[in-house]
Design a protein around this motif. Structure first.
Motif, PDB file in Angstrom:
ATOM      1  N   VAL B  69       0.846  -1.190   0.000  1.00 34.65           N
ATOM      2  CA  VAL B  69       0.000   0.000   0.000  1.00 34.65           C
ATOM      3  C   VAL B  69       0.885   1.245   0.000  1.00 34.65           C
ATOM      4  O   VAL B  69       1.604   1.496   0.968  1.00 34.65           O
ATOM      5  CB  VAL B  69      -0.910   0.023   1.246  1.00 34.65           C
ATOM      6  CG1 VAL B  69      -1.901   1.178   1.146  1.00 34.65           C
ATOM      7  CG2 VAL B  69      -1.644  -1.297   1.416  1.00 34.65           C
ATOM      8  N   GLY B  70       0.827   2.003  -1.083  1.00 33.87           N
ATOM      9  CA  GLY B  70       1.669   3.202  -1.189  1.00 33.87           C
ATOM     10  C   GLY B  70       0.830   4.438  -1.404  1.00 33.87           C
ATOM     11  O   GLY B  70      -0.201   4.393  -2.068  1.00 33.87           O
ATOM     12  N   GLY B  71       1.290   5.546  -0.822  1.00 34.64           N
ATOM     13  CA  GLY B  71       0.563   6.791  -1.011  1.00 34.64           C
ATOM     14  C   GLY B  71       1.503   7.915  -1.372  1.00 34.64           C
ATOM     15  O   GLY B  71       2.628   7.984  -0.872  1.00 34.64           O
ATOM     16  N   GLY B  72       1.087   8.792  -2.273  1.00 30.10           N
ATOM     17  CA  GLY B  72       1.880   9.957  -2.659  1.00 30.10           C
ATOM     18  C   GLY B  72       3.243   9.560  -3.169  1.00 30.10           C
ATOM     19  O   GLY B  72       3.392   8.572  -3.884  1.00 30.10           O
ATOM     20  N   THR B 133      -7.157   2.835   1.967  1.00 28.14           N
ATOM     21  CA  THR B 133      -7.674   1.935   3.003  1.00 28.14           C
ATOM     22  C   THR B 133      -9.062   1.393   2.648  1.00 28.14           C
ATOM     23  O   THR B 133      -9.437   0.312   3.104  1.00 28.14           O
ATOM     24  CB  THR B 133      -7.745   2.672   4.355  1.00 28.14           C
ATOM     25  OG1 THR B 133      -8.162   4.019   4.130  1.00 28.14           O
ATOM     26  CG2 THR B 133      -6.403   2.671   5.045  1.00 28.14           C
ATOM     27  N   ASP B 134      -9.802   2.141   1.816  1.00 23.84           N
ATOM     28  CA  ASP B 134     -11.109   1.618   1.378  1.00 23.84           C
ATOM     29  C   ASP B 134     -10.902   0.297   0.642  1.00 23.84           C
ATOM     30  O   ASP B 134     -11.611  -0.685   0.879  1.00 23.84           O
ATOM     31  CB  ASP B 134     -11.806   2.608   0.424  1.00 23.84           C
ATOM     32  CG  ASP B 134     -12.001   3.976   1.061  1.00 23.84           C
ATOM     33  OD1 ASP B 134     -11.978   4.039   2.309  1.00 23.84           O
ATOM     34  OD2 ASP B 134     -12.154   4.967   0.325  1.00 23.84           O
ATOM     35  N   MET B 157      -1.692   8.161   6.435  1.00 19.76           N
ATOM     36  CA  MET B 157      -2.137   7.000   5.680  1.00 19.76           C
ATOM     37  C   MET B 157      -1.628   5.705   6.313  1.00 19.76           C
ATOM     38  O   MET B 157      -2.389   4.741   6.470  1.00 19.76           O
ATOM     39  CB  MET B 157      -1.637   7.097   4.233  1.00 19.76           C
ATOM     40  CG  MET B 157      -2.119   5.966   3.346  1.00 19.76           C
ATOM     41  SD  MET B 157      -1.010   5.672   1.939  1.00 19.76           S
ATOM     42  CE  MET B 157       0.197   4.581   2.681  1.00 19.76           C
ATOM     43  N   MET B 158      -0.361   5.689   6.694  1.00 21.27           N
ATOM     44  CA  MET B 158       0.205   4.478   7.296  1.00 21.27           C
ATOM     45  C   MET B 158      -0.513   4.157   8.604  1.00 21.27           C
ATOM     46  O   MET B 158      -0.755   3.003   8.939  1.00 21.27           O
ATOM     47  CB  MET B 158       1.711   4.642   7.514  1.00 21.27           C
ATOM     48  CG  MET B 158       2.489   4.728   6.200  1.00 21.27           C
ATOM     49  SD  MET B 158       4.284   4.604   6.415  1.00 21.27           S
ATOM     50  CE  MET B 158       4.666   6.207   7.051  1.00 21.27           C
ATOM     51  N   PHE B 215       2.259   6.584  15.643  1.00 16.34           N
ATOM     52  CA  PHE B 215       2.201   7.476  14.478  1.00 16.34           C
ATOM     53  C   PHE B 215       1.907   8.926  14.870  1.00 16.34           C
ATOM     54  O   PHE B 215       2.388   9.854  14.232  1.00 16.34           O
ATOM     55  CB  PHE B 215       1.147   6.980  13.474  1.00 16.34           C
ATOM     56  CG  PHE B 215       1.580   5.744  12.724  1.00 16.34           C
ATOM     57  CD1 PHE B 215       2.540   5.821  11.723  1.00 16.34           C
ATOM     58  CD2 PHE B 215       1.039   4.505  13.029  1.00 16.34           C
ATOM     59  CE1 PHE B 215       2.945   4.685  11.026  1.00 16.34           C
ATOM     60  CE2 PHE B 215       1.434   3.361  12.335  1.00 16.34           C
ATOM     61  CZ  PHE B 215       2.389   3.448  11.336  1.00 16.34           C
ATOM     62  N   ASP B 216       1.107   9.127  15.915  1.00 21.43           N
ATOM     63  CA  ASP B 216       0.787  10.501  16.333  1.00 21.43           C
ATOM     64  C   ASP B 216       2.057  11.236  16.769  1.00 21.43           C
ATOM     65  O   ASP B 216       2.277  12.398  16.453  1.00 21.43           O
ATOM     66  CB  ASP B 216      -0.223  10.491  17.489  1.00 21.43           C
ATOM     67  CG  ASP B 216      -1.574   9.951  17.028  1.00 21.43           C
ATOM     68  OD1 ASP B 216      -1.884  10.109  15.824  1.00 21.43           O
ATOM     69  OD2 ASP B 216      -2.297   9.373  17.852  1.00 21.43           O
TER      70      ASP B 216
END
Lengths: 457, 239
Positions: B69-72, B133-134, B157-158, B215-216
């Motif tokens: 799963v990759g974003g941007g 994620t959908d 996203m992660m 992550f936060d």
């Protein structure tokens, strides 16, 4: 008994506005006057106090006679980085500690004289007689700090082909990323490194041994390898809040300033937080450096928190004095227990407890013990943790057959050879965090052993 | 890398390499001063420094069915991983997302490497209108046996990916991208909280168990120099 000749220094009020060197050095007249104080003992203790064994009375005698060229030649026989050692060595614990004059009054200012002749030489321009004849042997040196530079220079002088690998973009190791320019100007480090290049040492920056090239690959290409990767791993206190924004390891704080030029942001791209109320935790030179940098960045108040007393501090006396002159505050017998942040994750306060000194511990210093119910907090916006460094594990993690101690230091024999044939090591990676000159001493020993090893090969 | 004598050291992902030609490929998005300056360079121009590779390589094993799963711009590091995982006998399903279709990268390459490829855009200009994620949720519902999820992209996203896979106990690896200075474990600028412990992304990572990463905290630490980053851009007339 005459007092030692003081060195000119930048005025404290002025110097906290700039990053220029604090101590300005001796003039020739002053150097000669100071040299005249030397008793020229028949059994000089000072030489024994020097980790690289510089022939101290001899070079001082030359200064006395005004023969500065000969003086620096004598220093250089044993020490490749005199302009650096003259500035950052803890002379009071080494050569000057054994000076006979020091028994009743002030010892000869050996360090300041060393600096004087080194600066004299640099201003005049370096001269190298001739390059030594090549032996055809090749040695790889990993890490360009004081140990690596010393090994490289010693071996190159013997005619071996030396390639010096540095992970960062500038050679010098801790001399470049760690020690601030007001204590050791970077152009001096560059000049000393240019000097060793003249012997034919080839320097490759941006090469991470263990990542870009493995140690085993180096062994295929070189007759021997020296590891001098130092103690680059910052230690933490392991207290809550240490990873809040505004909490730096001293390494990060100093690297941003010294290596990356963050004090010149935005002319230089790397930023730094210019804290107004800064707490520095620790009692060594690195803590003093961090505190003084924070002050020069414009802090209103910088406070050193140290869990023992001034007597137990490991920083050089001169650095403590300079820090005090500049207005750094000291809170002794103070141990931080928690760093508190605001709702956005930035540092707001530091919580501490008071300590008292008990029986001596393993280091021989009296052990600090927490006083119950003594908690208090200090308002801060920046915290710098300067409680020491551990050996860098990059090479030991990526190399098979290297024996490592529990502390992460490399195991070596009396000749500086590791458990892996043909691989030598020295400096902080073997001893744990120590001084520039001790690393150079270890480098000298290893260079001798490497020379013997490859000559037999 | 460092672009010039006054430049900042920034970490970039190696998207591809060719050992014979002696080249590596990097993909970057122009967001800050360094990347904008990089974008101004022409073929044959030089940068001041480049060092690496840093961190630990991805563990390549046969897991079974792997979803990448990759974003941007994080998609840049997916093909190398997906290819190696595919060659190790894994079934590869890739999901890549971007804000809008112009920002989608490496679609063709991933088409070749993946057994299935899904595309999402936040604005619906291409593929599924919505988030990666959908698709991931749908896949998990449809097919029970997903053995590994690998995710690289924006922190938010992660985090969302980790939240999707956590209840199903699907092993999930995230590749983190905090602020670094030296990249050799020396400064701790890149420290992250994993399982409540401090880890250095540059030497202990960059890949960690996504279910254990805070992550936060990472997001907060990424914002440390927002003001300065803007100042730097504006000062250079690039803002």
């Amino acid at each position: 008994m005459t007092l030692r000749i003081p060195m000119l220094e930048q005025d404290p009020e002025k110097r906290i506005q700039n990053f220029g060197e604090v101590a300005l050095g001796y003039s020739a007249d002053k150097a000669v006057s100071e040299a005249k104080r030397c008793l020229q003992c028949s059994e000089p203790g000072c030489i024994k106090g020097c980790p690289v064994g510089v022939d101290i009375p001899d070079f001082i005698e030359c200064i006395k006679g005004g023969n500065f060229d000969e003086a620096i030649r004598i220093v250089r026989k044993k020490n490749h980085l005199p302009a650096i050692c003259g500035r950052v060595c803890p002379h009071e614990n080494q050569c000057e500690k054994f000076c006979l004059l020091g028994k009743k009054g002030e010892p000869v200012a050996i360090g300041k004289l060393e600096r004087f002749v080194a600066d004299y030489e640099r201003q005049k321009g370096f001269k190298i007689s001739s390059k030594p004849k090549s032996t055809g042997k090749k040695v790889a040196v990993v890490g360009s700090g004081p140990a690596g530079i010393t090994v490289s220079a010693d071996l190159a002088k013997l005619g071996h082909g030396v390639t010096l690998f540095e992970a960062l973009h500038a050679p010098g190791g801790v001399l470049v990323y760690g020690i601030p320019g007001f204590r050791l100007p970077k152009e001096i480090v560059r000049a000393e490194i240019d000097y060793i290049k003249k012997f034919g040492v080839s320097i490759k920056t941006g090469v991470v041994i263990g990542k870009t090239i493995s140690l085993d690959e180096l062994l295929e290409e070189f007759d021997a390898v020296f590891i001098g990767t130092g103690a680059g791993l910052p230690r933490w206190m392991d207290i809550p809040g240490e990873d809040l924004c505004g909490v730096y390891s001293a390494n990060e704080f100093l690297t941003r300033i010294n290596l990356m030029g963050a004090y010149l942001f935005p002319e230089y791209d790397t930023p730094i937080r210019e804290g107004k109320k800064v707490a520095v935790v620790g009692g060594g030179n690195v803590a003093m450096d961090s505190a003084r940098v924070a002050l020069r960045l414009g802090a209103d108040e910088v406070c050193i928190l140290y869990r023992r007393t001034e007597k137990e501090m490991t920083a050089r006396q001169e650095e403590i004095e300079h820090s005090k002159e500049e207005g750094i505050k000291f809170k002794f017998l103070t141990l931080p227990t928690k760093i508190l942040g605001d709702e956005k994750g930035w540092v707001k306060k530091i919580e501490c407890v008071l300590m008292e000194l008990g029986e001596p511990d393993k280091s021989g210093r009296r052990k600090p013990i927490v006083i119950k119910n003594s908690e208090f907090t200090i308002d801060v916006d920046t915290v710098i943790i300067a409680i020491g460094q551990s050996p860098n594990p990059l090479i030991s993690r990526t190399t098979e057959g290297l024996q490592v101690t529990e502390k992460g230091t490399l195991v070596v024999d009396g000749n500086g050879m590791t458990s892996k044939g043909g691989v030598f090591a020295g400096g902080d990676i073997v001893s744990g965090a120590a001084t520039v000159i001790e690393s150079m001493g270890a480098g000298k020993l290893a260079a001798r052993a490497i020379h013997e090893y490859i000559s037999k090969k | 890398m460092r672009i010039d004598e006054k430049g900042e050291r920034i970490p970039l992902t190696i998207a591809d390499f060719d050992a014979q030609k002696g080249t590596i490929t990097i993909i970057f998005q122009e967001v800050g001063k360094t990347t904008k300056l990089l974008g101004l360079l022409n073929e044959g121009d030089c940068i001041s420094d480049f060092m690496g590779p840093l961190g630990n390589p991805t563990k390549i094993e046969k897991y079974g069915r792997v979803v990448c799963v990759g974003g941007g711009v994080g998609v840049a590091s997916i093909p190398l991983k997906a290819k190696a995982l595919g060659e190790a006998g894994n079934e590869i399903i890739s999901i890549i997302g971007a804000r809008t279709k112009e920002l989608l990268i490496l679609e063709e390459e991933l088409q070749k490497i993946s057994d299935e490829l899904y595309i999402t855009t936040d604005d619906g200009s291409k593929g599924h209108h919505g988030f990666v994620t959908d698709i991931l949720k749908k896949l998990i519902d449809e097919r029970k046996n997903i053995d590994l999820v690998v995710t690289v992209g924006p922190v938010i996203m992660m985090k969302a990916v980790a939240n999707v896979t956590r209840p199903h106990n699907i092993r999930t690896i995230a590749s983190l991208n905090p602020i670094m200075v030296d990249g050799t474990g020396m400064c701790g600028s890149c420290r992250v909280r994993v399982d409540g412990r401090t880890q250095f992304t540059c030497v202990d990572g960059p890949e960690f168990d996504a279910h254990r990463v805070d992550f936060d905290h990472l997001m907060t630490r990424l914002q440390r120099y927002l003001t300065e980053e803007k100042l730097s851009l504006d000062g250079a007339g690039l803002g």
